[in-house]
Design a protein around this motif. Structure first.
Motif, PDB file in Angstrom:
ATOM      1  N   ASN A 108       0.816  -1.205   0.000  1.00 28.76           N
ATOM      2  CA  ASN A 108       0.000   0.000   0.000  1.00 28.76           C
ATOM      3  C   ASN A 108       0.856   1.263   0.000  1.00 28.76           C
ATOM      4  O   ASN A 108       2.033   1.241   0.346  1.00 28.76           O
ATOM      5  N   GLY A 109       0.232   2.377  -0.350  1.00 31.55           N
ATOM      6  CA  GLY A 109       0.903   3.667  -0.262  1.00 31.55           C
ATOM      7  C   GLY A 109       1.981   3.871  -1.292  1.00 31.55           C
ATOM      8  O   GLY A 109       2.886   4.675  -1.103  1.00 31.55           O
ATOM      9  N   THR A 110       1.911   3.171  -2.430  1.00 32.08           N
ATOM     10  CA  THR A 110       2.935   3.304  -3.459  1.00 32.08           C
ATOM     11  C   THR A 110       2.283   3.569  -4.805  1.00 32.08           C
ATOM     12  O   THR A 110       1.129   3.244  -5.043  1.00 32.08           O
ATOM     13  N   ASN A 111       3.045   4.182  -5.726  1.00 33.83           N
ATOM     14  CA  ASN A 111       2.585   4.367  -7.090  1.00 33.83           C
ATOM     15  C   ASN A 111       2.726   3.055  -7.859  1.00 33.83           C
ATOM     16  O   ASN A 111       3.593   2.232  -7.540  1.00 33.83           O
ATOM     17  N   LYS A 112       1.936   2.881  -8.888  1.00 39.87           N
ATOM     18  CA  LYS A 112       1.984   1.633  -9.646  1.00 39.87           C
ATOM     19  C   LYS A 112       3.359   1.407 -10.285  1.00 39.87           C
ATOM     20  O   LYS A 112       3.754   0.267 -10.527  1.00 39.87           O
ATOM     21  N   GLN A 113       4.081   2.490 -10.549  1.00 37.50           N
ATOM     22  CA  GLN A 113       5.400   2.360 -11.175  1.00 37.50           C
ATOM     23  C   GLN A 113       6.465   1.869 -10.205  1.00 37.50           C
ATOM     24  O   GLN A 113       7.585   1.560 -10.623  1.00 37.50           O
ATOM     25  N   ASN A 114       6.157   1.805  -8.911  1.00 36.70           N
ATOM     26  CA  ASN A 114       7.157   1.432  -7.914  1.00 36.70           C
ATOM     27  C   ASN A 114       7.176  -0.052  -7.582  1.00 36.70           C
ATOM     28  O   ASN A 114       7.955  -0.492  -6.751  1.00 36.70           O
ATOM     29  N   LYS A 159       1.462  -6.609 -14.112  1.00 35.09           N
ATOM     30  CA  LYS A 159       1.444  -7.374 -15.356  1.00 35.09           C
ATOM     31  C   LYS A 159       2.066  -6.567 -16.493  1.00 35.09           C
ATOM     32  O   LYS A 159       2.874  -7.086 -17.269  1.00 35.09           O
ATOM     33  N   THR A 160       1.728  -5.274 -16.572  1.00 34.42           N
ATOM     34  CA  THR A 160       2.216  -4.461 -17.684  1.00 34.42           C
ATOM     35  C   THR A 160       3.716  -4.199 -17.585  1.00 34.42           C
ATOM     36  O   THR A 160       4.439  -4.298 -18.586  1.00 34.42           O
ATOM     37  N   SER A 161       4.198  -3.866 -16.403  1.00 37.54           N
ATOM     38  CA  SER A 161       5.640  -3.610 -16.279  1.00 37.54           C
ATOM     39  C   SER A 161       6.448  -4.895 -16.448  1.00 37.54           C
ATOM     40  O   SER A 161       7.572  -4.865 -16.965  1.00 37.54           O
ATOM     41  N   ALA A 162       5.875  -6.038 -16.049  1.00 34.02           N
ATOM     42  CA  ALA A 162       6.546  -7.319 -16.293  1.00 34.02           C
ATOM     43  C   ALA A 162       6.622  -7.590 -17.793  1.00 34.02           C
ATOM     44  O   ALA A 162       7.643  -8.092 -18.297  1.00 34.02           O
ATOM     45  N   GLN A 163       5.575  -7.255 -18.525  1.00 29.64           N
ATOM     46  CA  GLN A 163       5.595  -7.408 -19.981  1.00 29.64           C
ATOM     47  C   GLN A 163       6.648  -6.502 -20.613  1.00 29.64           C
ATOM     48  O   GLN A 163       7.336  -6.889 -21.565  1.00 29.64           O
ATOM     49  N   ALA A 164       6.772  -5.293 -20.084  1.00 31.94           N
ATOM     50  CA  ALA A 164       7.769  -4.354 -20.609  1.00 31.94           C
ATOM     51  C   ALA A 164       9.176  -4.896 -20.401  1.00 31.94           C
ATOM     52  O   ALA A 164      10.022  -4.831 -21.303  1.00 31.94           O
ATOM     53  N   GLY A 223      -2.516   1.779 -23.351  1.00 29.85           N
ATOM     54  CA  GLY A 223      -2.982   3.123 -23.076  1.00 29.85           C
ATOM     55  C   GLY A 223      -2.767   3.556 -21.642  1.00 29.85           C
ATOM     56  O   GLY A 223      -3.266   4.605 -21.222  1.00 29.85           O
ATOM     57  N   LYS A 224      -1.992   2.767 -20.884  1.00 31.47           N
ATOM     58  CA  LYS A 224      -1.743   3.110 -19.477  1.00 31.47           C
ATOM     59  C   LYS A 224      -0.626   4.137 -19.321  1.00 31.47           C
ATOM     60  O   LYS A 224      -0.489   4.757 -18.264  1.00 31.47           O
ATOM     61  N   TYR A 225       0.179   4.293 -20.363  1.00 29.79           N
ATOM     62  CA  TYR A 225       1.326   5.196 -20.290  1.00 29.79           C
ATOM     63  C   TYR A 225       1.320   6.094 -21.527  1.00 29.79           C
ATOM     64  O   TYR A 225       0.910   5.682 -22.613  1.00 29.79           O
ATOM     65  N   PHE A 226       1.809   7.326 -21.356  1.00 28.70           N
ATOM     66  CA  PHE A 226       1.807   8.301 -22.437  1.00 28.70           C
ATOM     67  C   PHE A 226       3.154   9.016 -22.468  1.00 28.70           C
ATOM     68  O   PHE A 226       3.718   9.347 -21.422  1.00 28.70           O
ATOM     69  N   LEU A 227       3.650   9.252 -23.670  1.00 28.75           N
ATOM     70  CA  LEU A 227       4.898   9.997 -23.798  1.00 28.75           C
ATOM     71  C   LEU A 227       4.701  11.423 -23.305  1.00 28.75           C
ATOM     72  O   LEU A 227       3.670  12.046 -23.560  1.00 28.75           O
ATOM     73  N   LEU A 228       5.690  11.921 -22.598  1.00 30.55           N
ATOM     74  CA  LEU A 228       5.679  13.324 -22.199  1.00 30.55           C
ATOM     75  C   LEU A 228       5.763  14.211 -23.431  1.00 30.55           C
ATOM     76  O   LEU A 228       6.329  13.833 -24.454  1.00 30.55           O
ATOM     77  N   SER A 259       6.302   9.987 -13.901  1.00 29.92           N
ATOM     78  CA  SER A 259       5.691  10.684 -15.024  1.00 29.92           C
ATOM     79  C   SER A 259       4.748   9.742 -15.759  1.00 29.92           C
ATOM     80  O   SER A 259       4.689   8.540 -15.487  1.00 29.92           O
ATOM     81  N   SER A 260       4.049  10.277 -16.734  1.00 30.78           N
ATOM     82  CA  SER A 260       3.089   9.481 -17.499  1.00 30.78           C
ATOM     83  C   SER A 260       3.762   8.421 -18.352  1.00 30.78           C
ATOM     84  O   SER A 260       3.112   7.477 -18.793  1.00 30.78           O
ATOM     85  N   GLU A 261       5.067   8.570 -18.624  1.00 27.97           N
ATOM     86  CA  GLU A 261       5.737   7.572 -19.456  1.00 27.97           C
ATOM     87  C   GLU A 261       6.635   6.634 -18.650  1.00 27.97           C
ATOM     88  O   GLU A 261       7.260   5.745 -19.217  1.00 27.97           O
ATOM     89  N   SER A 262       6.682   6.814 -17.351  1.00 25.51           N
ATOM     90  CA  SER A 262       7.478   5.918 -16.519  1.00 25.51           C
ATOM     91  C   SER A 262       6.702   4.628 -16.274  1.00 25.51           C
ATOM     92  O   SER A 262       5.548   4.651 -15.828  1.00 25.51           O
ATOM     93  N   ILE A 263       7.322   3.492 -16.567  1.00 27.68           N
ATOM     94  CA  ILE A 263       6.676   2.192 -16.407  1.00 27.68           C
ATOM     95  C   ILE A 263       7.138   1.495 -15.137  1.00 27.68           C
ATOM     96  O   ILE A 263       6.335   0.908 -14.412  1.00 27.68           O
TER      97      ILE A 263
END
Length: 475
Positions: free
Chosen positions: A212-218, A222-227, A253-258, A273-277
């Motif tokens: 808990n208490g963390t951003n999804k990028q931290n 499933k998506t970051s494992a795929q990346a 569509g979960k991430y967007f280029l700055l 940021s929006s592009e950090s996975i």
């Protein structure tokens, strides 16, 4: 007698919620107590994420080493500098600056393996335990991937990939165990791929982790494992798989280029940021002189890793990544040096370390599109232009029709976009490219693609190095 594991580096104590890096360590705890239930198992998982931020790992060595060797970094001073043997291509298996990385990363693996071994029996939610194990497998894959890139030759150096890779640790190692042996490069990559594939299958489609208490990028999802798996496939020359996974991540569509206007400023922020996975979180009020201190122009004690003239010359006058925008400059002894703004500050102004960004996924898809079984040079050019034109809207869109030239253009863009993010040496190694360092005062500037010094030596006593993690396993 209970087996004890030490928590001096990793254990996080929970209060009202579990954060990855926010609590002080306790003294020591037994395996039985730590993994008795899901909350204790979460503690161990949080500790394994925190370990990534050690100086032997992403806080210094593994982020600087690939750029220092391959020609993106030169020193701005001559005394009190770090990794000079690496810079000078001097190999000493007894005293190598990367020996600590070898033992440190195997220590991390031992802790991760404890999670994977003991989590299934912990009391608590089966759903949470499945996520814990999936995240731990992603961490194990990441650590093995780092070890493999540093301490073994690149994939496809030999036709059958039967050259030795690294020791693959899939269980906690004890002093009484038989000394581990190195796997082949093929076996090493397959183990990494298996861990990530199993983790992806176990994850749900949400970005909600168990901490808990963390951003999804931290934490891994499933998506970051795929990346990460897309990047592993790229390194393993499995072009179709790399293309398909990079394509899938981009299309979530979960991430967007700055935007061009927001590119530079976002590197100074502590929030993803929006592009950090995937990136490594910071402790609240982190005050140590970590990675950013080495690029901080105000820190005369630590500051040392300046950009080479070779790198600076790659950016056009209208590129947002050029010296006037993406670098801080300072004159030292009447010489002007440029320091990246990606990690521009140490101490409390330190920013998280970014390991996977959407821009790299575009470049992975571009390279894989050019190389896959049915090459798609149109897609490769399009993805390359997305990154080029984001950085420099004044640039002319490319339409390269020769595959070799297109791949070289993609590699060049990877160097420009991912500088100081720990990639350049590995890109050159896997593409069998020579290293020509035209700037700096290294004793050995030019290194052929076949030069043995492009692979770090194993510590002279590999058995001791592998087992030292048992003596002080890190928990």
């Amino acid at each position: 007698m209970k087996k004890l594991i030490y928590l001096s580096l990793l254990l996080i104590v929970f209060s009202s919620c579990e954060k990855i890096l926010d609590k002080e360590p306790t003294d020591q705890v037994s395996l039985e107590d730590l993994f008795a239930d899901v909350p204790g198992t979460k503690t161990a998982l949080a500790g394994s994420y925190k370990a990534l931020f050690n100086s032997e790992h992403y806080q210094l060595n593994t982020m600087v080493y690939p750029d220092l060797v391959a020609g993106n970094i030169k020193y701005s001073k001559t005394t009190n500098v770090v990794l000079t043997d690496i810079f000078n291509a001097i190999q000493n298996a007894t005293e190598s600056s990367m020996n600590g990385t070898y033992s440190g990363l195997y220590g991390e693996l031992n802790n991760i393996n404890n999670i994977i071994k003991y989590a299934p029996a912990a009391a608590g939610s089966a759903t949470e335990k499945n996520k814990i194990i999936a995240e731990a497998k992603c961490l194990r894959a990441l650590v093995h991937f780092d070890l493999l890139r540093i301490f073994s030759k690149a994939y496809n150096v030999s036709p059958d990939n039967n050259q030795l890779g690294v020791v693959i640790n899939l269980k906690p190692q004890l002093f009484s165990d038989t000394a581990p042996v190195r796997s082949t490069i093929q076996q090493s990559y397959q183990t990494i791929i298996t861990d990530l594939t199993e983790a992806i299958a176990a994850f749900d489609n949400t970005d909600v982790g168990v901490l808990n208490g963390t951003n999804k990028q931290n934490f891994f999802t499933k998506t970051s494992a795929q990346a990460l798996l897309a990047k592993v496939y790229l390194y393993a020359n499995q072009w179709d798989n790399a293309y398909n996974l990079a394509d899938a991540v981009i299309k979530t569509g979960k991430y967007f280029l700055l935007s061009n206007a927001n590119y530079v400023g976002n590197w100074a922020l502590k929030t993803p940021s929006s592009e950090s996975i995937f990136e490594i979180a910071l402790e609240t009020n982190f005050a140590a002189n970590g990675l950013g201190a080495y690029y901080d122009i105000t820190n005369t004690t630590y500051r040392q890793y300046a950009a080479t003239n070779d790198l600076m010359g790659l950016y056009s006058a209208t590129d947002v990544r050029r010296s006037a925008s993406m670098f801080n400059s300072i004159a030292i002894n009447n010489v002007t040096y440029f320091f990246t703004k990606k990690y521009a500050s140490g101490g409390t102004a330190q920013t998280p370390v970014k390991l996977l960004r959407l821009s790299e996924l575009y470049l992975i898809r571009a390279e894989a599109a050019a190389e896959k079984s049915s090459p798609d040079l149109t897609q490769a050019n399009a993805d390359l232009n997305v990154i080029r034109l984001r950085a420099d809207p004044s640039a002319t869109a490319l339409n390269i029709t020769a595959k070799a030239d297109l791949v070289d253009a993609i590699l060049l863009e990877r160097r420009k976009e991912l500088a100081f993010e720990g990639n350049l040496l590995y890109d050159l190694n896997r593409r069998k490219k020579d290293i020509t360092r035209v700037d700096g005062d290294s004793q050995n500037k030019n290194l052929a693609a076949t030069d043995y010094r492009l692979v770090m030596p194993l510590p002279i006593n590999t058995i001791t190095a592998n087992r030292s993690l048992i003596q002080n396993p890190g928990y």
